[in-house]
Write an enzyme that holds these catalytic residues in place. Structure first.
Site, PDB file in Angstrom:
ATOM      1  N   GLY A  18      36.995  77.421 -27.691  1.00 35.13           N
ATOM      2  CA  GLY A  18      36.711  78.853 -27.752  1.00 35.13           C
ATOM      3  C   GLY A  18      37.934  79.743 -27.672  1.00 35.13           C
ATOM      4  N   LYS A  72      41.313  78.472 -31.866  1.00 33.74           N
ATOM      5  CA  LYS A  72      42.121  77.539 -32.669  1.00 33.74           C
ATOM      6  C   LYS A  72      41.676  77.496 -34.127  1.00 33.74           C
ATOM      7  CE  LYS A  72      41.028  73.939 -30.161  1.00 33.74           C
ATOM      8  NZ  LYS A  72      40.069  74.590 -29.250  1.00 33.74           N
ATOM      9  N   ILE A  92      41.752  70.562 -29.312  1.00 38.89           N
ATOM     10  CA  ILE A  92      42.031  70.905 -27.915  1.00 38.89           C
ATOM     11  C   ILE A  92      43.290  70.182 -27.467  1.00 38.89           C
ATOM     12  CG2 ILE A  92      41.223  70.782 -25.537  1.00 38.89           C
ATOM     13  CD1 ILE A  92      38.358  70.981 -26.535  1.00 38.89           C
ATOM     14  N   SER A  93      43.378  68.877 -27.772  1.00 42.02           N
ATOM     15  CA  SER A  93      44.530  68.035 -27.390  1.00 42.02           C
ATOM     16  C   SER A  93      45.012  68.381 -25.979  1.00 42.02           C
ATOM     17  CB  SER A  93      45.663  68.150 -28.419  1.00 42.02           C
ATOM     18  OG  SER A  93      45.879  69.457 -28.887  1.00 42.02           O
TER      19      SER A  93
HETATM   20  N1  LIG Z   1      33.454  67.343 -23.154  1.00 37.14           N
HETATM   21  C1  LIG Z   1      33.968  68.145 -24.096  1.00 37.14           C
HETATM   22  N2  LIG Z   1      35.175  68.760 -23.878  1.00 37.14           N
HETATM   23  C2  LIG Z   1      35.680  69.561 -24.837  1.00 37.14           C
HETATM   24  N3  LIG Z   1      35.097  69.819 -26.029  1.00 37.14           N
HETATM   25  C3  LIG Z   1      33.906  69.223 -26.276  1.00 37.14           C
HETATM   26  C4  LIG Z   1      33.298  68.374 -25.329  1.00 37.14           C
HETATM   27  N4  LIG Z   1      32.117  67.937 -25.853  1.00 37.14           N
HETATM   28  C5  LIG Z   1      32.002  68.484 -27.074  1.00 37.14           C
HETATM   29  N5  LIG Z   1      33.074  69.255 -27.351  1.00 37.14           N
HETATM   30  C6  LIG Z   1      33.269  69.913 -28.649  1.00 37.14           C
HETATM   31  O1  LIG Z   1      34.276  69.137 -29.292  1.00 37.14           O
HETATM   32  C7  LIG Z   1      35.335  69.952 -29.777  1.00 37.14           C
HETATM   33  C8  LIG Z   1      36.706  69.415 -29.331  1.00 37.14           C
HETATM   34  O2  LIG Z   1      37.086  68.348 -30.106  1.00 37.14           O
HETATM   35  P1  LIG Z   1      38.614  67.923 -30.134  1.00 37.14           P
HETATM   36  O3  LIG Z   1      38.697  66.737 -31.016  1.00 37.14           O
HETATM   37  O4  LIG Z   1      39.454  69.091 -30.473  1.00 37.14           O
HETATM   38  O5  LIG Z   1      38.883  67.497 -28.603  1.00 37.14           O
HETATM   39  S1  LIG Z   1      40.109  66.677 -27.985  1.00 37.14           S
HETATM   40  O6  LIG Z   1      41.344  67.178 -28.617  1.00 37.14           O
HETATM   41  O7  LIG Z   1      39.903  65.257 -28.257  1.00 37.14           O
HETATM   42  O8  LIG Z   1      40.078  66.949 -26.533  1.00 37.14           O
HETATM   43  C9  LIG Z   1      35.161  71.304 -29.149  1.00 37.14           C
HETATM   44  O9  LIG Z   1      35.391  72.195 -30.242  1.00 37.14           O
HETATM   45  P2  LIG Z   1      36.268  73.534 -30.122  1.00 37.14           P
HETATM   46  O10 LIG Z   1      35.375  74.498 -29.416  1.00 37.14           O
HETATM   47  O11 LIG Z   1      36.502  73.908 -31.551  1.00 37.14           O
HETATM   48  O12 LIG Z   1      37.542  73.252 -29.375  1.00 37.14           O
HETATM   49  C10 LIG Z   1      33.738  71.329 -28.634  1.00 37.14           C
HETATM   50  O13 LIG Z   1      32.913  72.016 -29.542  1.00 37.14           O
HETATM   51  N1  LIG Z   2      41.642  86.662 -32.550  1.00 37.22           N
HETATM   52  C1  LIG Z   2      40.339  86.758 -32.317  1.00 37.22           C
HETATM   53  N2  LIG Z   2      39.763  87.954 -32.097  1.00 37.22           N
HETATM   54  C2  LIG Z   2      38.440  88.040 -31.857  1.00 37.22           C
HETATM   55  N3  LIG Z   2      37.585  86.978 -31.838  1.00 37.22           N
HETATM   56  C3  LIG Z   2      38.106  85.773 -32.059  1.00 37.22           C
HETATM   57  C4  LIG Z   2      39.501  85.585 -32.307  1.00 37.22           C
HETATM   58  N4  LIG Z   2      39.730  84.276 -32.479  1.00 37.22           N
HETATM   59  C5  LIG Z   2      38.537  83.663 -32.356  1.00 37.22           C
HETATM   60  N5  LIG Z   2      37.556  84.561 -32.097  1.00 37.22           N
HETATM   61  C6  LIG Z   2      36.134  84.244 -31.894  1.00 37.22           C
HETATM   62  O1  LIG Z   2      36.065  83.388 -30.756  1.00 37.22           O
HETATM   63  C7  LIG Z   2      35.145  82.343 -30.969  1.00 37.22           C
HETATM   64  C8  LIG Z   2      35.847  80.992 -30.808  1.00 37.22           C
HETATM   65  O2  LIG Z   2      36.798  80.855 -31.829  1.00 37.22           O
HETATM   66  P1  LIG Z   2      37.134  79.437 -32.471  1.00 37.22           P
HETATM   67  O3  LIG Z   2      38.164  79.672 -33.506  1.00 37.22           O
HETATM   68  O4  LIG Z   2      35.887  78.739 -32.884  1.00 37.22           O
HETATM   69  O5  LIG Z   2      37.773  78.684 -31.206  1.00 37.22           O
HETATM   70  P2  LIG Z   2      38.128  77.155 -31.007  1.00 37.22           P
HETATM   71  O6  LIG Z   2      38.357  76.553 -32.358  1.00 37.22           O
HETATM   72  O7  LIG Z   2      39.370  77.156 -30.162  1.00 37.22           O
HETATM   73  O8  LIG Z   2      36.944  76.557 -30.291  1.00 37.22           O
HETATM   74  C9  LIG Z   2      34.557  82.551 -32.354  1.00 37.22           C
HETATM   75  O9  LIG Z   2      33.318  83.214 -32.210  1.00 37.22           O
HETATM   76  C10 LIG Z   2      35.561  83.444 -33.052  1.00 37.22           C
HETATM   77  O10 LIG Z   2      34.964  84.300 -33.996  1.00 37.22           O
END
Ligand SMILES: Nc1ncnc2c1ncn2[C@@H]1O[C@H](COP(=O)(O)OS(=O)(=O)O)[C@@H](OP(=O)(O)O)[C@H]1O
Ligand SMILES: Nc1ncnc2c1ncn2[C@@H]1O[C@H](COP(=O)(O)OP(=O)(O)O)[C@@H](O)[C@H]1O
Length: 207
Positions: free
Chosen positions: A40, A43, A110-111
């Site tokens: 969130g 990224k 996330i890494s």
């Molecule tokens: N336990 C847990 N912790 C974190 N995230 C979780 C988990 N379970 C599911 N998700 C969802 O998986 C997305 C992260 O995947 P990644 O491959 O980026 O994770 S990692 O780098 O291996 O930590 C992450 O997506 P992003 O929100 O886009 O970061 C989540 O939607």
């Molecule tokens: N620079 C920004 N300004 C406003 N809202 C953003 C911005 N970047 C991301 N968001 C909003 O935040 C939420 C999470 O963004 P997202 O790119 O999916 O994050 P991540 O990939 O790290 O999980 C989405 O609803 C997106 O529209």
């Protein structure tokens, strides 16, 4: 049956067309932009915005998004520390191949572990690994909660969620740190602009 080949029996084949030849063709430097941060934090949004900006400048990029890779290449991996490490290792190897192809590879995961990101960095010498830290407050990410996962994690329905009951290790020496400005989130376009400026200044956008 062993699934690991004997390294003594495996040889490296050189290709006559070199990375530098491909870079010349594309007029850019193959590299990896590695975006790390909490779920969130923005990224994927930054990855898309950066991809669009590079495209509009005639630069070839490709996005490797953690969520998407978990539908294919990494579909057999979960979220244990070992699985996350393997997730990042595989993605780092693929990103390195894209960079070798001459592309600007944008990896967005996330890494959470510093050692895993550093291992990817070592695959790419000569400053070709650009680490971008989405340094957004946990509260902001949790308030956004676009997939409802933070809520589930707080309710204990997801265990080991990054930032809640699983660690995130921020970079110590990243190339670019994106954060709030006077308490306001920069727009995706502004953030992408910051990355593009860095790449321009470092000569990545020409061969
Ligand atoms: N336990 C847990 N912790 C974190 N995230 C979780 C988990 N379970 C599911 N998700 C969802 O998986 C997305 C992260 O995947 P990644 O491959 O980026 O994770 S990692 O780098 O291996 O930590 C992450 O997506 P992003 O929100 O886009 O970061 C989540 O939607
Ligand atoms: N620079 C920004 N300004 C406003 N809202 C953003 C911005 N970047 C991301 N968001 C909003 O935040 C939420 C999470 O963004 P997202 O790119 O999916 O994050 P991540 O990939 O790290 O999980 C989405 O609803 C997106 O529209």
């Amino acid at each position: 049956m062993s699934t690991v080949g004997n390294p003594a029996n495996i040889f490296w084949h050189e290709n006559p067309v070199r990375k530098a030849d491909r870079e010349k063709l594309l007029n850019q430097q193959g590299c990896v932009v590695w975006i790390t941060g909490l779920s969130g934090s923005g990224k994927s949004t930054l990855a898309c915005s950066l991809g669009r900006e590079l495209q509009s400048r005639g630069k070839l990029s490709y996005v490797l998004d953690g969520d998407n890779l978990r539908h294919g290449l990494n579909k057999n991996l979960g979220f244990s520390p070992e699985s996350r490490t393997e997730n990042i290792r595989r993605t780092g190897e693929v990103a390195n191949l894209f960079a070798d192809a001459g592309l600007i590879c944008i990896a967005s995961l996330i890494s959470p572990y510093r050692k895993d990101r550093d291992a990817c960095r070592t695959l790419l010498p000569d400053k070709k690994f650009i680490e971008v830290f989405m340094n957004m407050p946990l509260q902001l990410c949790e308030d956004r909660d676009p997939k409802g996962l933070y809520k589930l994690a707080r309710e204990g329905k997801i265990k080991g969620f990054t930032g809640i009951d699983d660690p995130y290790e921020p970079p110590l020496n990243c190339e670019i740190e994106l954060q709030l400005k006077d308490g306001v989130v920069p727009t995706p376009h502004e953030m992408a602009g910051q990355v593009v400026s860095y790449m321009e200044n470092e000569g990545f956008l020409e061969a």
